[in-house]
Design a protein around this motif. Structure first.
Motif, PDB file in Angstrom:
ATOM      1  N   ALA A   1       0.961  -1.532   0.231  1.00 44.62           N
ATOM      2  CA  ALA A   1       0.372  -0.385  -0.154  1.00 44.62           C
ATOM      3  C   ALA A   1       0.508   1.575  -0.009  1.00 44.62           C
ATOM      4  CB  ALA A   1      -0.827   0.558   1.688  1.00 44.62           C
TER       5      ALA A   1
ATOM      6  N   PHE B   1      -0.349   3.063   2.500  1.00 43.29           N
ATOM      7  CA  PHE B   1      -1.330   3.857   1.367  1.00 43.29           C
ATOM      8  C   PHE B   1      -1.049   5.269   2.564  1.00 43.29           C
ATOM      9  CE2 PHE B   1      -3.560   6.310  -1.544  1.00 43.29           C
ATOM     10  CZ  PHE B   1      -3.924   5.886  -2.658  1.00 43.29           C
TER      11      PHE B   1
ATOM     12  N   GLY C   1       0.809   4.251  -2.402  1.00 41.85           N
ATOM     13  CA  GLY C   1      -0.058   6.032  -1.724  1.00 41.85           C
ATOM     14  C   GLY C   1       1.092   6.766  -2.025  1.00 41.85           C
TER      15      GLY C   1
END
Length: 159
Positions: A31, A95, A35
């Motif tokens: 993630a 993220f 991100g």
């Protein structure tokens, strides 16, 4: 900063954050990479911009580069959407850590970012570098070392 530096920044940030949580570091790492790439959706030549060219061009036409998608407003909107639709805490944390790493890295460049968008004020660190320059290579090397350190710590329970 270049895409490879943003990816490594996302890896480092998410693994560092994993040290302070009980979240799955593998999920946080994946993630974190995504991100870290998302804010550059406003640039059609970026890794994410090339994957979603129509969306990238539209965002760039409306907002320009390093404005809305590099702002605290965008971060809050993404966090709100993640909290509304994503139940996995590790995914959300990784993220957002990746996004924050992207902002920090771009604040170290001469162009800076519009962190307080819609205000037109540019935010950058007092000492900046040129994207793709020798200093970025040093930053990349430091991030690589830190990612190995945090990765070893995060995954040591597997050993």
């Amino acid at each position: 900063m270049t895409g490879k530096t943003h990816i490594l920044g996302g890896i480092t940030a998410s693994l560092a954050y994993a040290q302070f949580t009980n979240h799955d570091p593998i999920i946080m790492l994946g993630a974190g990479v995504i991100g870290a790439l998302l804010p550059d959706i406003c640039h059609s030549g970026s890794k994410v911009g090339r994957k979603l060219p129509l969306l990238s061009k539209l965002i760039n036409m409306v907002f320009g580069h390093r404005t809305f998608t590099h702002s605290l407003l965008f971060l809050v909107i993404v966090a709100t959407l993640l909290n509304s639709f994503v139940p996995n805490e590790a995914l959300k944390a990784g993220f957002l850590a990746g996004m924050v790493s992207h902002y920090v890295l771009d604040m170290a460049t001469k162009n800076g970012i519009k962190l307080l968008y819609p205000l037109s004020m540019t935010v950058r660190f007092p000492l900046t570098t040129r994207t793709g320059g020798a200093v970025e290579n040093i930053v990349f090397s430091i991030l690589a070392l830190l990612s190995f350190y945090f990765g070893y710590e995060a995954f040591s329970f597997y050993l």
